[in-house]
Design an enzyme around this catalytic site. Structure first.
Site, mmCIF file in Angstrom:
data_model
loop_
_atom_site.group_PDB
_atom_site.id
_atom_site.type_symbol
_atom_site.label_atom_id
_atom_site.label_comp_id
_atom_site.label_asym_id
_atom_site.label_seq_id
_atom_site.Cartn_x
_atom_site.Cartn_y
_atom_site.Cartn_z
ATOM 1 C CG ASP A 1 5.864 3.631 0.683
ATOM 2 O OD1 ASP A 1 4.681 3.485 0.316
ATOM 3 O OD2 ASP A 1 6.186 4.276 1.710
ATOM 4 C CE1 TYR B 1 -2.415 3.229 2.561
ATOM 5 C CE2 TYR B 1 -3.713 2.496 0.677
ATOM 6 C CZ TYR B 1 -3.484 3.406 1.692
ATOM 7 O OH TYR B 1 -4.311 4.497 1.842
ATOM 8 C CE LYS C 1 2.326 5.011 8.144
ATOM 9 N NZ LYS C 1 0.925 5.036 8.548
HETATM 10 P P1 KE4 Z 1 -0.852 8.391 4.410
HETATM 11 O O1 KE4 Z 1 -1.329 9.072 3.127
HETATM 12 O O2 KE4 Z 1 -1.954 7.587 5.088
HETATM 13 O O3 KE4 Z 1 -0.145 9.358 5.346
HETATM 14 O O4 KE4 Z 1 0.287 7.359 3.991
HETATM 15 C C1 KE4 Z 1 0.018 6.400 3.008
HETATM 16 C C2 KE4 Z 1 1.011 5.257 3.148
HETATM 17 C C3 KE4 Z 1 2.037 5.148 2.231
HETATM 18 N N1 KE4 Z 1 2.943 4.150 2.318
HETATM 19 C C4 KE4 Z 1 2.882 3.240 3.319
HETATM 20 C C5 KE4 Z 1 3.912 2.158 3.378
HETATM 21 C C6 KE4 Z 1 1.856 3.312 4.285
HETATM 22 O O5 KE4 Z 1 1.803 2.387 5.277
HETATM 23 C C7 KE4 Z 1 0.901 4.340 4.206
HETATM 24 C C8 KE4 Z 1 -0.250 4.455 5.197
HETATM 25 N N2 KE4 Z 1 -0.316 3.453 6.201
HETATM 26 C C9 KE4 Z 1 -1.632 3.149 6.720
HETATM 27 C C10 KE4 Z 1 -1.483 2.046 7.767
HETATM 28 N N3 KE4 Z 1 -1.107 0.811 7.202
HETATM 29 C C11 KE4 Z 1 -2.321 4.352 7.243
HETATM 30 C C12 KE4 Z 1 -3.520 4.059 8.110
HETATM 31 C C13 KE4 Z 1 -4.803 4.513 7.459
HETATM 32 O O6 KE4 Z 1 -4.925 4.395 6.222
HETATM 33 O O7 KE4 Z 1 -5.675 5.011 8.221
#
Ligand code: KE4
Length: 431
Positions: free
Chosen positions: A239, A144, A267
């Site tokens: 990523d 993701y 994060k």
């Molecule tokens: P955000 O756009 O949610 O800040 O980041 C996207 C993203 C990109 N790359 C990786 C490896 C990620 O894990 C994420 C977002 N992680 C999720 C949890 N697995 C966010 C939690 C959510 O979607 O509420």
């Protein structure tokens, strides 16, 4: 105590917010109950609005590596906010942050701040395409990279949780340039390069997949991606939104000894405020406007409050590298305790861990990619989750997420968690 206040809040939230939440996985849908609404958190603990206290292993999905409300962060908020929260003009703290990130992560010479992990990966992909004058991007099943259109194909996290890997609303034309390969399968990647010679701009990968549960890279996988992208003139994008500053100051790149061409962060570098970042080798990053022709912008990018908090976090981690040793020890303690419980209960489970990221899969091992992950028994996971929650242990409300250990988790927390795990495994065995 019950969760009546959370239930009532959720009922009202459903009137105004799609699914009652501002991000899908928070809805607790896959574990068959309403979400808890948080009142406050401190250290390793989190209290819901009904007053229930939990040992928190969500930790805001990774940012709170030092635990909630670490002392040095609280003081910074008032000091910085009193000077103004956003100017739309450069500030010195952005320069300090860029220096800290590029010094911690040798593979990148330059970095651009954005406001989320999604923005970071979306921008990195655009830059890779602009730099190579190519359109196709390889991603991996179960990984993701945020919710940008081109990446919402066979992705993990919430999309996997809801079994809707490819989202409606994403035009076919947008994903025709997204090639999906199997994680940990270099032959797939080789075949893609052979099929699309000279057309692949880049490969984006979670160097440790943590959005289909935690799936470590197999020996040689990342090194193989490095070689294949170099041989084919494609950009290798790590990523590291989860792994960056989580697995060490140099993230997965340092841990596995592989230098990508670009990397994405989020994060931890925002210490819980909205921050993302993407970086790369100078010749690539000088493609980014206004230095170069690839456009990317953001009103609140490099926001002084978020930068100041993120900088405090990075400086604390840099000043105390023993934090990473302690994180490793704590997570290893959980892993050993869980493994013992699994053996005693005799449930077909697979435990994975990389650093302070863990996952307990309700499926036979080995778990090397989406093909195995998708066989996880989500019904058993739901029973396990409910039992852990009832015992005051809050883990991600999805089989396809990670368990995050923080510097604030105490030995007592770990022992309580291991004891709760044993009872929760028994509950899962009945499901
Ligand atoms: P955000 O756009 O949610 O800040 O980041 C996207 C993203 C990109 N790359 C990786 C490896 C990620 O894990 C994420 C977002 N992680 C999720 C949890 N697995 C966010 C939690 C959510 O979607 O509420």
């Amino acid at each position: 105590m019950g969760t009546e206040k959370s239930a009532a809040l959720f009922e009202e939230a459903l009137r105004y917010i799609p699914g009652g939440v501002n991000s899908p996985v928070r809805a607790f849908r896959s574990v068959g109950t309403h979400p808890i609404f948080v009142d406050r958190a401190q250290g390793s603990k989190l209290w819901d609005c009904d007053g229930n206290c939990y040992i928190d292993y969500i930790t805001s999905w990774g940012p709170m590596i030092l635990g909630h409300c670490p002392e040095q962060i609280g003081q910074t908020i008032s000091r910085v906010a009193s000077k103004g929260t956003s100017f739309g003009l450069p500030t010195s703290v952005e320069v300090e942050m860029a220096r800290e990130v590029t010094q911690a992560y040798p593979a990148i010479d330059m970095v651009r701040m954005v406001n989320s992990g999604t923005e970071a990966t979306m921008s990195a992909i655009r830059v890779a395409r602009g730099y190579t004058h190519r359109d196709k991007i390889i991603k991996f099943e179960g990984c993701y990279h945020g919710h940008n259109d081109g990446m919402l194909v066979s992705c993990g996290s919430g999309a996997l949780t809801f079994q809707v890997p490819t989202s409606p609303g994403v035009p076919a034309a947008v994903v025709q340039d997204t090639i999906v390969c199997r994680y940990n399968d270099l032959r797939d990647v080789e075949a893609a390069f052979a099929r699309y010679p000279g057309q692949i701009a880049g490969v984006i990968v979670e160097p440790v997949a943590a959005n289909m549960g935690v799936v470590p890279p197999k020996e040689g996988f990342l090194q193989g991606l490095r070689q294949l992208t170099a041989e084919n003139g494609a950009v290798l994008i790590f990523d590291e939104v989860i792994t960056g500053f989580r697995l060490g100051l140099g993230g997965a790149s340092q841990r596995y000894g592989v230098a990508p061409d670009m990397a994405c962060f989020g994060k931890i570098i925002g210490a819980g405020l909205p921050v993302g970042a993407y970086g790369g080798r100078r010749e690539i990053m000088e493609m980014v406007s206004p230095a170069g022709p690839v456009y990317q912008a953001g009103t609140l990018s490099g926001n002084p409050l978020a930068m100041s908090l993120g900088l405090e976090m990075l400086r604390e981690l840099k000043a105390h590298p023993e934090i990473y040793t302690r994180l490793e020890e704590k997570a290893a303690c959980l892993e050993a305790g869980f493994a013992q419980n699994i053996a005693q209960v005799g449930l077909p489970c697979t435990l994975t861990r990389v650093g302070s990221l863990l996952c307990l899969f309700f499926t036979e091992g080995p778990v090397e990619g989406y093909d195995q992950v998708r066989h996880s028994d989500t019904k058993k996971f739901a029973a396990y989750f409910a039992s852990m929650l009832a015992q005051g242990v809050l883990i991600a409300p999805s089989q396809f997420e990670a368990m995050f250990v923080s510097a604030a988790h105490t030995q007592e927390d770990l022992e309580h968690t291991i004891a709760a795990n044993r009872i929760a495994l028994e509950a899962a065995a009945q499901a």
